[in-house]
Design an enzyme around this catalytic site. Structure first.
Site, mmCIF file in Angstrom:
data_model
loop_
_atom_site.group_PDB
_atom_site.id
_atom_site.type_symbol
_atom_site.label_atom_id
_atom_site.label_comp_id
_atom_site.label_asym_id
_atom_site.label_seq_id
_atom_site.Cartn_x
_atom_site.Cartn_y
_atom_site.Cartn_z
ATOM 1 N N CYS A 12 -18.557 -35.613 39.388
ATOM 2 C CA CYS A 12 -19.692 -36.459 39.746
ATOM 3 C C CYS A 12 -20.946 -36.084 38.968
ATOM 4 O O CYS A 12 -21.155 -34.922 38.638
ATOM 5 C CB CYS A 12 -20.009 -36.313 41.221
ATOM 6 S SG CYS A 12 -18.653 -36.702 42.301
ATOM 7 N N ARG A 31 -18.334 -36.442 31.770
ATOM 8 C CA ARG A 31 -17.925 -35.478 32.791
ATOM 9 C C ARG A 31 -16.699 -35.945 33.568
ATOM 10 O O ARG A 31 -16.077 -35.159 34.267
ATOM 11 C CB ARG A 31 -19.080 -35.239 33.768
ATOM 12 C CG ARG A 31 -20.284 -34.613 33.112
ATOM 13 C CD ARG A 31 -21.459 -34.551 34.047
ATOM 14 N NE ARG A 31 -21.213 -33.652 35.152
ATOM 15 C CZ ARG A 31 -21.624 -32.387 35.184
ATOM 16 N NH1 ARG A 31 -22.296 -31.886 34.184
ATOM 17 N NH2 ARG A 31 -21.377 -31.629 36.221
ATOM 18 N N TRP A 80 -16.577 -39.100 41.143
ATOM 19 C CA TRP A 80 -15.197 -38.660 40.914
ATOM 20 C C TRP A 80 -14.620 -38.457 42.298
ATOM 21 O O TRP A 80 -15.019 -37.545 43.030
ATOM 22 C CB TRP A 80 -15.221 -37.361 40.114
ATOM 23 C CG TRP A 80 -13.881 -36.873 39.666
ATOM 24 C CD1 TRP A 80 -13.217 -37.226 38.515
ATOM 25 C CD2 TRP A 80 -13.037 -35.917 40.330
ATOM 26 N NE1 TRP A 80 -12.020 -36.551 38.439
ATOM 27 C CE2 TRP A 80 -11.878 -35.737 39.532
ATOM 28 C CE3 TRP A 80 -13.140 -35.185 41.514
ATOM 29 C CZ2 TRP A 80 -10.844 -34.876 39.874
ATOM 30 C CZ3 TRP A 80 -12.097 -34.331 41.862
ATOM 31 C CH2 TRP A 80 -10.970 -34.186 41.043
ATOM 32 N N ASN A 108 -23.256 -34.737 44.825
ATOM 33 C CA ASN A 108 -22.131 -34.048 44.165
ATOM 34 C C ASN A 108 -21.709 -32.909 45.076
ATOM 35 O O ASN A 108 -22.561 -32.244 45.663
ATOM 36 C CB ASN A 108 -22.567 -33.426 42.831
ATOM 37 C CG ASN A 108 -22.885 -34.465 41.785
ATOM 38 O OD1 ASN A 108 -22.714 -35.650 42.017
ATOM 39 N ND2 ASN A 108 -23.353 -34.003 40.639
ATOM 40 N N GLY A 109 -20.408 -32.657 45.144
ATOM 41 C CA GLY A 109 -19.933 -31.565 45.987
ATOM 42 C C GLY A 109 -19.121 -32.116 47.148
ATOM 43 O O GLY A 109 -18.694 -33.274 47.126
ATOM 44 N N GLU A 169 -2.432 -22.854 25.866
ATOM 45 C CA GLU A 169 -3.635 -23.665 25.633
ATOM 46 C C GLU A 169 -3.285 -24.936 24.849
ATOM 47 O O GLU A 169 -3.787 -26.017 25.149
ATOM 48 C CB GLU A 169 -4.683 -22.821 24.874
ATOM 49 C CG GLU A 169 -5.855 -23.582 24.269
ATOM 50 C CD GLU A 169 -6.737 -24.323 25.275
ATOM 51 O OE1 GLU A 169 -6.609 -24.086 26.483
ATOM 52 O OE2 GLU A 169 -7.547 -25.165 24.822
ATOM 53 N N LYS A 197 -3.811 -28.827 26.021
ATOM 54 C CA LYS A 197 -4.492 -29.892 25.260
ATOM 55 C C LYS A 197 -3.634 -31.147 25.234
ATOM 56 O O LYS A 197 -4.117 -32.247 25.435
ATOM 57 C CB LYS A 197 -4.732 -29.493 23.795
ATOM 58 C CG LYS A 197 -5.894 -28.617 23.409
ATOM 59 C CD LYS A 197 -7.213 -29.018 23.912
ATOM 60 C CE LYS A 197 -7.476 -28.412 25.181
ATOM 61 N NZ LYS A 197 -8.115 -27.801 26.010
ATOM 62 N N GLU A 231 -3.454 -32.844 28.670
ATOM 63 C CA GLU A 231 -4.761 -33.390 29.071
ATOM 64 C C GLU A 231 -5.042 -34.738 28.425
ATOM 65 O O GLU A 231 -5.491 -35.662 29.089
ATOM 66 C CB GLU A 231 -5.889 -32.417 28.664
ATOM 67 C CG GLU A 231 -6.078 -31.247 29.599
ATOM 68 C CD GLU A 231 -7.168 -30.299 29.114
ATOM 69 O OE1 GLU A 231 -8.028 -29.943 29.920
ATOM 70 O OE2 GLU A 231 -7.158 -29.906 27.927
ATOM 71 N N HIS A 284 14.856 -17.381 29.594
ATOM 72 C CA HIS A 284 14.894 -17.253 31.059
ATOM 73 C C HIS A 284 14.601 -18.582 31.742
ATOM 74 O O HIS A 284 14.022 -18.611 32.829
ATOM 75 C CB HIS A 284 13.893 -16.182 31.508
ATOM 76 C CG HIS A 284 14.191 -14.842 30.932
ATOM 77 N ND1 HIS A 284 15.277 -14.095 31.313
ATOM 78 C CD2 HIS A 284 13.572 -14.136 29.968
ATOM 79 C CE1 HIS A 284 15.305 -12.969 30.624
ATOM 80 N NE2 HIS A 284 14.275 -12.970 29.797
ATOM 81 N N LYS A 333 -15.037 -32.762 33.438
ATOM 82 C CA LYS A 333 -15.500 -31.739 32.496
ATOM 83 C C LYS A 333 -15.856 -30.443 33.216
ATOM 84 O O LYS A 333 -15.485 -29.368 32.777
ATOM 85 C CB LYS A 333 -16.711 -32.291 31.729
ATOM 86 C CG LYS A 333 -17.245 -31.347 30.664
ATOM 87 C CD LYS A 333 -16.272 -31.218 29.518
ATOM 88 C CE LYS A 333 -16.657 -30.160 28.522
ATOM 89 N NZ LYS A 333 -15.469 -29.641 27.813
#
Ligand code: G6P
Length: 609
Positions: A2, A27, A75, A101-102, A482, A486, A489, A505, A604
């Site tokens: 948000c 964001r 959001w 927000n929150g 990582e 990417k 995402e 394994h 974000k």
């Protein structure tokens, strides 16, 4: 996540709010809205699901919207993305509008009580309770006093801004665990969850701290804590609007990938002493002695920051000889970690606002542990709340999936390794060697970036696959994770990262001719092991893309694709090796027609738990 923007001043508020909301789009959000007070004195609210452009269509041509307003990008947490759930939310009488927000954790309890007292709710959100609670306070009190009375009833986190039609020149805002920053420009004042919202208007900012309440009017700002007015210092941000624009690139992600040579230069600037093989980290000066005596470092972070920390662990153990653990902040905060004497906690965060990472810092502070921050956003909460730290100087990162900020964190870990290593056993010869290799990185990254066209071709070839496995060893094990992150995402392709030694394994069971594997195999101390892993993959007919050292001819046959990267020392391989994989993820997303800058469902800065 948000976003909040608010404006009071001498200009029409709506265009400023819309511009601010667009700057917050990066964001991640699913709906947007604004509240404003036209000269008639009644609050106007417009909201729309989807992009800010949808909201813009709704308010196109609207005139006389007044000189004060608040806006929000939502959001979804409580209630699906639909217009009724978009902020701002109002009280029963439409006097008050709130953006938030929150999360208000006790909202259900508050809502039940408010409903029992006759309030009618129009959304499923937690936020709406704030508007109704404010409604219950006497309108004869200034809005800031009413907010001060409501705040203790709210359990959870909030950055919020409020308008009241009965004080039409005022915005009141407050934070607890969710960032808010004020922008100041002559007789115009801004409030936002991120200075990007108003950076085109002013760089003079003032960060709010938890429990502070601010009242903004065209006459100025007043900040209160516990009912007492206080003074705070104005800071000037170093970055400008150019840094948050695409500058000819089709997406921020691609622009930020290309900024990485400069990012390395910026992280190193003024911090290396090539003669003595030392790193100077001004932000650690005050705790130098404690660092010298430190026995154990616990690195905490989320997402890419956690992977940067995992690489930092390898570096610090190998070259600084200090025991290091790297932990996901979301787990760390709920465990009961054992802190021995000499333990230090280092929080890694691009935004400096990630709720779990901040909570881990609080937990460590509560136990009396020295806390350090490795943060990109100057003045952010983690930067302010840790005892000392290192800024990563990557500049504003707009693409939701971290690229340049991640690389800046890995480079900052190399500096920290030098710093702590030279305090301990590292020789000046080794220090100088690491510095030389660090200084050579920007040019090497430029060489990798010049292969963009070839990587784009490879991306087109793999754009339709359903799965990827990424493998690497030692320094490249976290990079495999990582790089896989990417890919998932931005392209929504299922991608798993695995330390190559673990392949047998489990993950090898997945492999067949439709399941490509990306293998990091630079010519380093684990090269032979990687070669064996690649042979085992090929024996299962899985397509293989290898990342290896420039000049290596051993993969000219037997694998499907090869990307070459210039040689560097093992501890810096993660920096050069991640770059082609950022490009691969980017180009696959583009080939699939997706927006890599704003992937679905992602945010974000994850400012809620
Ligand atoms: C979100 C972002 C990631 C980031 C993570 C941690 O998930 O999408 O790119 O790595 O948060 O964020 P931080 O700001 O703490 O580095």
């Amino acid at each position: 996540m948000c976003g909040i923007v608010g404006y009071v001043g001498n200009k029409e508020a709506l265009p400023i709010l819309l511009e601010g909301l667009k700057r917050l789009e990066y964001r991640g959000y699913d709906s947007a809205g604004v509240a404003f007070i036209p000269s008639g004195g009644k609050i106007g609210v417009e909201r729309a699901v989807g992009k800010v452009a949808e909201l813009e269509k709704k308010i196109a041509g609207m005139q006389d919207s007044g000189f004060v307003g608040i806006g929000h990008t939502r959001w979804a947490t409580h209630g699906i993305p639909k217009e009724e759930n978009a902020h701002p939310h109002r009280d029963c009488k439409n006097n008050i509008a709130v953006v938030h927000n929150g999360i208000i954790e006790n909202y259900q309890e508050l809502k039940n009580a408010l409903c029992a007292r006759g309030h009618v709710f129009r959304s499923e959100t937690d936020t709406e309770v704030i508007a109704h609670l404010l409604e219950e306070e006497s309108a004869s009190l200034p809005l800031e006093d009413r907010l001060a009375r409501v705040a203790p009833k709210l359990i959870g986190t909030y950055g919020l801004a409020v308008l009241d039609a009965r004080s039409p020149e005022k915005i009141v805002a407050m934070r607890l665990g969710s960032p808010l920053v004020l922008g100041l420009k002559d007789d115009e004042y801004f409030i936002a969850s991120d200075p990007a919202a108003f950076i085109s208007h002013t760089r003079d900012v003032l960060y709010l701290d938890d429990r502070e309440i601010v009242a903004l009017t065209p006459q100025g700002i007043q900040i209160f804590e516990g009912g007492v007015q206080k003074k705070k210092e104005v800071q000037t941000l170093e970055w400008d609007v150019m840094k948050i624009e695409k500058q000819g690139f089709p997406h921020f992600m691609l622009k930020e990938i290309h900024e990485q040579p400069k990012v390395i230069e910026d992280v190193l600037r003024g911090r290396i002493d090539s003669k003595e093989g030392l790193a100077h980290l001004g932000g650690l000066r005050d705790v130098e002695k404690k660092l010298r005596e430190a026995k154990r470092l616990i690195i905490v972070g989320c997402g890419s920051a956690f992977y940067a920390g995992s690489i930092g662990k390898y570096m610090l153990e190998e070259y600084a000889g200090i025991a290091v653990d790297c932990e996901l902040a979301s787990e760390f905060r709920y465990r009961n970690p054992v802190f021995n004497e000499g333990t230090i906690v280092l929080a890694v965060s691009q935004s400096g606002e990630t709720a779990d990472t901040l909570a881990a810092v609080h937990e460590a502070k509560h136990k009396g542990i020295l806390t350090l921050g490795m943060v990109n956003v100057v003045g952010s909460t983690i930067a302010r709340e840790t005892d000392a730290g290192i800024y990563t100087h990557a500049g504003p990162e707009i693409g939701v999936a971290s690229t340049k900020a991640f690389v800046s964190q890995v480079a900052a870990f190399a500096l920290l390794t030098l710093f702590l290593g030279r305090q301990r056993n590292m020789t000046s010869v080794m220090g100088r060697h690491i510095i030389d290799e660090l200084a050579a990185l920007p040019e090497k990254i430029r060489i990798i970036l010049s292969q963009q066209k070839d990587i784009e071709k490879i991306a087109r070839k793999y754009a339709d696959v359903k799965n990827f496995l990424y493998i690497g060893r030692k320094y490249n094990a976290p990079i495999a994770l990582e790089a896989a992150l990417k890919m998932k995402e931005v392209s929504y392709i299922h991608a798993e990262g695995y330390p190559a030694g673990e392949m047998k394994h489990g993950p090898i069971a997945l492999l067949d001719s439709s399941f490509p594997v990306i293998a990091f195999a630079p010519q380093d101390s684990v090269y032979e092991k990687m070669k064996s892993a690649i042979a085992e993959i090929k024996a299962r007919q899985a397509p293989v893309l290898v990342i290896t050292t420039e000049g290596n001819t051993e993969f000219s046959q037997g694998v499907d694709d090869v990307i070459f990267v210039p040689k560097t020392i093992e501890m810096l391989e993660p920096i050069s090796n991640i770059i082609p994989l950022q490009l691969l993820a980017y180009f696959i997303a583009v080939a699939k027609g997706l927006d890599p800058d704003q992937p679905r469902n992602l945010a974000k800065a994850v400012t809620v738990e």
